[in-house]
Design an enzyme around this catalytic site. Sequence first.
Site, PDB file in Angstrom:
ATOM      1  N   HIS A  19       0.580  -1.274  -0.455  1.00 49.23           N
ATOM      2  CA  HIS A  19      -0.198   0.167  -0.410  1.00 49.23           C
ATOM      3  C   HIS A  19       1.161   1.555   0.025  1.00 49.23           C
ATOM      4  CE1 HIS A  19      -2.995   3.218   1.208  1.00 49.23           C
ATOM      5  NE2 HIS A  19      -2.355   3.092   2.224  1.00 49.23           N
ATOM      6  N   CYS A  89      -4.448   2.102  -5.020  1.00 52.93           N
ATOM      7  CA  CYS A  89      -3.220   3.144  -4.018  1.00 52.93           C
ATOM      8  C   CYS A  89      -2.300   3.495  -4.880  1.00 52.93           C
ATOM      9  CB  CYS A  89      -3.151   3.154  -2.743  1.00 52.93           C
ATOM     10  SG  CYS A  89      -1.991   1.172  -2.783  1.00 52.93           S
TER      11      CYS A  89
END
Length: 149
Positions: A19, A89
Site C-alpha cells: 500500500h 493506491c
Amino acid sequence: MARQLSPIMIGKQLDGIWHTGIVVHGAEFFYGGEGIANCTPGGTMLGEPNSIIDLGTTEVNEEIFMEYLSSLGESTYRGNQYHLFEWNCNTFSNEVAQFLTGSRIPAHITDLPAEVLSTPFGQALRPFLDSINVAPQGGNTFNGQYGQR
C-alpha cells in the site's frame, strides 16, 4: 505473510503486497475504496510503513496541490473506481509523485498486480478478488481540505 506464503501460492517470492501513499505538506494522501483520503503520516489503518522512499522535493505549493487533488477526486480517483489490480493506491501514488516531483514510485510496486495475475493462482483468484472491494481505509475522505489528527 506475503513473504512466507507467496512461494507456495504463486510460485515466486514476494516481499509484500504494498500500500502506498504520498506525504506532502504535512499529511499523507492515499487512494482507496472511499476515494482519496488523508491522514497524519503513517496513520492509515495499516499503521506505520515498512519503508519510506524519498522521491525528492516539490515546487508545487499547497494551494495548487489541493486543486489538483480535488480534480483527481472528482474525475479519475473516485471511490467507486477503485480496483485492487488495475486502479489502486499505487496507481494514485505513482501519478501524484510524477505531478509533484517528476519521479515515479518503484516499478516493483506498480508491477506487482500484473506479476501476481500472471501466475495460475492469480488467474484462479482473480474472479473472487474482482468481486470484493479490498481497499485501505483509516483516513479522512478528502474534500479539498486536510488537517492533522
